[in-house]
Scaffold this motif. Structure first.
Motif, PDB file in Angstrom:
ATOM      1  N   GLY A 162       0.801  -1.226   0.000  1.00  0.00           N
ATOM      2  CA  GLY A 162       0.000   0.000   0.000  1.00  0.00           C
ATOM      3  C   GLY A 162       0.831   1.271   0.000  1.00  0.00           C
ATOM      4  N   TYR A 163       2.172   1.096  -0.044  1.00  0.00           N
ATOM      5  CA  TYR A 163       3.051   2.271  -0.117  1.00  0.00           C
ATOM      6  C   TYR A 163       3.366   2.484  -1.595  1.00  0.00           C
ATOM      7  CZ  TYR A 163       6.670   5.582   1.377  1.00  0.00           C
ATOM      8  OH  TYR A 163       7.425   6.713   1.587  1.00  0.00           O
ATOM      9  N   GLU A 164       2.481   3.189  -2.267  1.00  0.00           N
ATOM     10  CA  GLU A 164       2.509   3.312  -3.726  1.00  0.00           C
ATOM     11  C   GLU A 164       2.369   4.771  -4.127  1.00  0.00           C
ATOM     12  OE1 GLU A 164       2.552   0.835  -6.037  1.00  0.00           O
ATOM     13  OE2 GLU A 164       1.793  -0.978  -5.080  1.00  0.00           O
ATOM     14  N   ARG A 165       3.039   5.131  -5.219  1.00  0.00           N
ATOM     15  CA  ARG A 165       2.872   6.470  -5.796  1.00  0.00           C
ATOM     16  C   ARG A 165       1.631   6.482  -6.681  1.00  0.00           C
ATOM     17  NH1 ARG A 165       6.580   8.857  -9.903  1.00  0.00           N
ATOM     18  NH2 ARG A 165       5.956  10.978  -9.418  1.00  0.00           N
ATOM     19  N   ARG A 184      -1.452  -0.326   6.737  1.00  0.00           N
ATOM     20  CA  ARG A 184      -0.699  -0.804   7.905  1.00  0.00           C
ATOM     21  C   ARG A 184      -0.773   0.107   9.101  1.00  0.00           C
ATOM     22  NH1 ARG A 184       3.905  -4.568   6.768  1.00  0.00           N
ATOM     23  NH2 ARG A 184       3.325  -5.447   4.777  1.00  0.00           N
ATOM     24  N   TYR A 185      -0.884   1.410   8.857  1.00  0.00           N
ATOM     25  CA  TYR A 185      -0.785   2.357   9.966  1.00  0.00           C
ATOM     26  C   TYR A 185      -1.814   3.473   9.816  1.00  0.00           C
ATOM     27  CZ  TYR A 185       3.875   0.286  10.422  1.00  0.00           C
ATOM     28  OH  TYR A 185       4.923  -0.587  10.568  1.00  0.00           O
ATOM     29  N   GLY A 186      -2.272   3.937  10.971  1.00  0.00           N
ATOM     30  CA  GLY A 186      -3.151   5.102  10.987  1.00  0.00           C
ATOM     31  C   GLY A 186      -2.425   6.386  11.324  1.00  0.00           C
ATOM     32  N   ASP A 187      -1.196   6.292  11.827  1.00  0.00           N
ATOM     33  CA  ASP A 187      -0.481   7.533  12.134  1.00  0.00           C
ATOM     34  C   ASP A 187       1.005   7.419  11.787  1.00  0.00           C
ATOM     35  OD1 ASP A 187      -0.480   6.196  15.208  1.00  0.00           O
ATOM     36  OD2 ASP A 187       1.356   7.233  14.616  1.00  0.00           O
ATOM     37  N   MET A 188       1.613   8.588  11.690  1.00  0.00           N
ATOM     38  CA  MET A 188       2.992   8.694  11.186  1.00  0.00           C
ATOM     39  C   MET A 188       4.013   8.067  12.141  1.00  0.00           C
ATOM     40  SD  MET A 188       2.871  10.817   8.467  1.00  0.00           S
ATOM     41  CE  MET A 188       1.791  12.058   7.758  1.00  0.00           C
ATOM     42  N   THR A 189       3.788   8.212  13.444  1.00  0.00           N
ATOM     43  CA  THR A 189       4.824   7.835  14.410  1.00  0.00           C
ATOM     44  C   THR A 189       5.155   6.355  14.324  1.00  0.00           C
ATOM     45  OG1 THR A 189       3.951   9.543  15.832  1.00  0.00           O
ATOM     46  CG2 THR A 189       5.470   7.988  16.842  1.00  0.00           C
ATOM     47  N   ALA A 190       4.120   5.528  14.326  1.00  0.00           N
ATOM     48  CA  ALA A 190       4.357   4.083  14.256  1.00  0.00           C
ATOM     49  C   ALA A 190       4.962   3.712  12.908  1.00  0.00           C
ATOM     50  CB  ALA A 190       3.050   3.334  14.482  1.00  0.00           C
ATOM     51  N   ALA A 191       4.507   4.352  11.841  1.00  0.00           N
ATOM     52  CA  ALA A 191       5.047   4.049  10.503  1.00  0.00           C
ATOM     53  C   ALA A 191       6.530   4.358  10.441  1.00  0.00           C
ATOM     54  CB  ALA A 191       4.299   4.856   9.451  1.00  0.00           C
ATOM     55  N   VAL A 232      -8.861  -4.594   1.080  1.00  0.00           N
ATOM     56  CA  VAL A 232      -7.862  -3.983   1.969  1.00  0.00           C
ATOM     57  C   VAL A 232      -7.504  -4.953   3.082  1.00  0.00           C
ATOM     58  CG1 VAL A 232      -7.449  -2.135   3.650  1.00  0.00           C
ATOM     59  CG2 VAL A 232      -8.595  -1.615   1.486  1.00  0.00           C
ATOM     60  N   ARG A 233      -6.179  -5.132   3.281  1.00  0.00           N
ATOM     61  CA  ARG A 233      -5.698  -5.953   4.397  1.00  0.00           C
ATOM     62  C   ARG A 233      -5.224  -5.045   5.521  1.00  0.00           C
ATOM     63  NH1 ARG A 233      -2.044 -10.572   1.433  1.00  0.00           N
ATOM     64  NH2 ARG A 233      -3.675 -12.157   1.349  1.00  0.00           N
ATOM     65  N   HIS A 234      -5.598  -5.429   6.739  1.00  0.00           N
ATOM     66  CA  HIS A 234      -5.149  -4.653   7.907  1.00  0.00           C
ATOM     67  C   HIS A 234      -4.631  -5.633   8.958  1.00  0.00           C
ATOM     68  CE1 HIS A 234      -4.865  -1.379  10.736  1.00  0.00           C
ATOM     69  NE2 HIS A 234      -5.587  -2.067  11.613  1.00  0.00           N
ATOM     70  N   LEU A 235      -3.306  -5.606   9.138  1.00  0.00           N
ATOM     71  CA  LEU A 235      -2.658  -6.458  10.139  1.00  0.00           C
ATOM     72  C   LEU A 235      -2.656  -5.714  11.467  1.00  0.00           C
ATOM     73  CD1 LEU A 235      -0.819  -8.981  10.786  1.00  0.00           C
ATOM     74  CD2 LEU A 235       1.124  -7.494  10.244  1.00  0.00           C
ATOM     75  N   VAL A 236      -3.292  -6.296  12.465  1.00  0.00           N
ATOM     76  CA  VAL A 236      -3.343  -5.634  13.777  1.00  0.00           C
ATOM     77  C   VAL A 236      -2.015  -5.874  14.494  1.00  0.00           C
ATOM     78  CG1 VAL A 236      -4.615  -5.412  15.939  1.00  0.00           C
ATOM     79  CG2 VAL A 236      -5.826  -6.059  13.843  1.00  0.00           C
ATOM     80  N   LEU A 237      -1.388  -4.774  14.932  1.00  0.00           N
ATOM     81  CA  LEU A 237      -0.099  -4.842  15.626  1.00  0.00           C
ATOM     82  C   LEU A 237      -0.304  -4.687  17.129  1.00  0.00           C
ATOM     83  CD1 LEU A 237       2.021  -2.521  13.276  1.00  0.00           C
ATOM     84  CD2 LEU A 237       2.099  -5.022  13.403  1.00  0.00           C
ATOM     85  N   PRO A 238       0.600  -5.227  17.938  1.00  0.00           N
ATOM     86  CA  PRO A 238       0.507  -5.034  19.397  1.00  0.00           C
ATOM     87  C   PRO A 238       0.615  -3.554  19.762  1.00  0.00           C
ATOM     88  CG  PRO A 238       2.089  -6.770  18.867  1.00  0.00           C
ATOM     89  CD  PRO A 238       1.727  -6.108  17.569  1.00  0.00           C
ATOM     90  N   GLY A 239       0.005  -3.216  20.885  1.00  0.00           N
ATOM     91  CA  GLY A 239       0.144  -1.863  21.420  1.00  0.00           C
ATOM     92  C   GLY A 239      -0.643  -0.812  20.661  1.00  0.00           C
ATOM     93  N   GLY A 240      -1.618  -1.231  19.853  1.00  0.00           N
ATOM     94  CA  GLY A 240      -2.426  -0.259  19.106  1.00  0.00           C
ATOM     95  C   GLY A 240      -1.659   0.446  18.001  1.00  0.00           C
ATOM     96  N   ASN A 241      -0.521  -0.104  17.576  1.00  0.00           N
ATOM     97  CA  ASN A 241       0.334   0.603  16.616  1.00  0.00           C
ATOM     98  C   ASN A 241      -0.172   0.598  15.180  1.00  0.00           C
ATOM     99  OD1 ASN A 241       2.837   1.801  17.867  1.00  0.00           O
ATOM    100  ND2 ASN A 241       2.736  -0.200  18.884  1.00  0.00           N
ATOM    101  N   VAL A 261     -12.693  -5.557   3.844  1.00  0.00           N
ATOM    102  CA  VAL A 261     -11.491  -5.497   4.682  1.00  0.00           C
ATOM    103  C   VAL A 261     -11.173  -6.889   5.203  1.00  0.00           C
ATOM    104  CG1 VAL A 261     -10.500  -4.581   6.823  1.00  0.00           C
ATOM    105  CG2 VAL A 261     -11.946  -3.116   5.397  1.00  0.00           C
ATOM    106  N   SER A 262      -9.903  -7.244   5.123  1.00  0.00           N
ATOM    107  CA  SER A 262      -9.424  -8.486   5.726  1.00  0.00           C
ATOM    108  C   SER A 262      -8.665  -8.108   6.993  1.00  0.00           C
ATOM    109  CB  SER A 262      -8.508  -9.217   4.738  1.00  0.00           C
ATOM    110  OG  SER A 262      -7.943 -10.346   5.342  1.00  0.00           O
ATOM    111  N   LEU A 263      -9.260  -8.427   8.125  1.00  0.00           N
ATOM    112  CA  LEU A 263      -8.676  -8.078   9.425  1.00  0.00           C
ATOM    113  C   LEU A 263      -7.811  -9.254   9.874  1.00  0.00           C
ATOM    114  CD1 LEU A 263      -8.734  -5.909  11.623  1.00  0.00           C
ATOM    115  CD2 LEU A 263     -10.744  -7.014  12.577  1.00  0.00           C
ATOM    116  N   MET A 264      -6.524  -8.970  10.096  1.00  0.00           N
ATOM    117  CA  MET A 264      -5.571 -10.062  10.298  1.00  0.00           C
ATOM    118  C   MET A 264      -4.996 -10.061  11.713  1.00  0.00           C
ATOM    119  SD  MET A 264      -3.746  -9.486   6.637  1.00  0.00           S
ATOM    120  CE  MET A 264      -2.711 -10.909   6.608  1.00  0.00           C
TER     121      MET A 264
END
Ligand code: SF4
Length: 309
Positions: A162-165, A184-191, A232-241, A261-264
């Motif tokens: 999903g990191y595409e121009r 993968r991410y909703g905010d810049m910090t975790a990304a 859309v795939r969304h991999l859930v990461l620990p810590g709400g990241n 959405v595929s929740l993983m």
């Protein structure tokens, strides 16, 4: 799965001057590379490699029939996956790091990949599924068009981080049928911290919007197999990241409430995440439940939900 508005298919005819022009335009991106959002400028046609570790030649790690994708992608006969080596992302937890980060794979020609496609089609798969294709987009545009000239009729799946121009994605319009794209991410910090990209949410959202503009919501044929659309795939990461609520609210509000959405839940600590203070463990049930609740609250109507092991 609920039915929803679908874009009619409009494939680029590979025998037209427009197709030749598309190949030429996309190859030009390799001169001082601007294929992915890094725009790192590597002279790939002159032998340089970029931040993704790719030069001009295609490198393929594997070509196989795969039964582990989402049901509309793998179906009963499997998905014909062609796994590209290298990646424009550098995720600390990459589950495929030998291929994405350490160069596992072999250099092949465009004709070799066309042969792989035709072989997979002959084995009865439902689609041709390019995994981590972003950094090889120009080469694959040419391969796909030539495979269609050689009788390949299957839908093309673009299985991407999903990191595409957006400018590169526009060159895939009429060539890719199904976008199987990560958010993968909703905010810049975790990304920034976990994938070494500072602008992922902005870039990713623009990319998802372009993908949806091209192919619309996911469409299934009479047998329940995807033939077009966005998943859309969304991999859930620990810590709400992974910022699940932000991702789902964006999809429901800005793309379509009928986005599939595929929740993983399959995250496990590997590569550089092993031993990490936050990502060095699996998800807890409470963390995964919170992501499922965020999905339900968002108003999205279509999805797949992995069981938490
Ligand atoms: S695809 Fe690779 S070479 Fe091209 S801009 Fe991205 S990182 Fe650089």
């Amino acid at each position: 799965m609920r039915k929803s508005a679908v874009k009619p298919a409009s494939r680029l005819n590979p025998d037209t001057p427009q197709a030749a022009q598309r190949i030429s335009e996309s190859r030009a991106l390799l001169q001082e590379c601007r294929v992915c959002p890094w725009e790192c400028g590597a002279k790939r046609l002159d032998g340089e490699t970029g931040l993704c570790q790719a030069g001009e030649p295609l490198i393929v790690a594997s070509a196989n029939v795969h039964h582990g994708e989402e049901p509309p992608i793998s179906g009963t006969n499997g998905s014909g996956t062609i796994f590209l080596t290298g990646c424009s992302m550098h995720c600390t937890y990459c589950q495929n790091f030998p291929i994405s980060q350490q160069g596992a794979g072999r250099t092949v020609t465009a004709d070799d990949v066309r042969t792989m496609i035709l072989d997979l089609q002959g084995r009865g798969v439902h689609n041709i599924n390019f995994v981590t294709p972003t950094h090889f987009a120009p080469q694959l545009i040419e391969v796909i068009l030539k495979a269609r000239q050689s009788g390949m009729t299957l839908p093309i799946v673009w299985n991407t981080s999903g990191y595409e121009r957006v400018e590169t994605l526009r060159l895939l319009d009429g060539i890719v049928d199904i976008y199987l794209a990560d958010m993968r991410y909703g905010d810049m910090t975790a990304a920034r911290q976990y994938s070494k990209v500072i602008d992922y949410p902005l870039v990713n959202r623009a990319a998802i919007a372009e993908m949806h503009r091209q192919v619309g919501d996911l469409h299934l044929d009479k047998d329940g197999i995807a033939d077009r659309g966005l998943l859309v795939r969304h991999l859930v990461l620990p810590g709400g990241n992974s910022g699940s609520a932000e991702v789902f609210n964006f999809l429901a509000g800005d793309i379509s409430r009928h986005t599939t959405v595929s929740l993983m839940s399959q995250y496990f600590p590997t590569y550089r995440a092993a031993g990490d203070a936050v990502l060095g463990r699996r998800l807890t049930p409470a963390e995964y439940d919170a992501a499922v609740e965020a999905f339900e609250r968002s108003g999205l109507t279509n999805g797949f939900c992995q069981e938490l092991e």
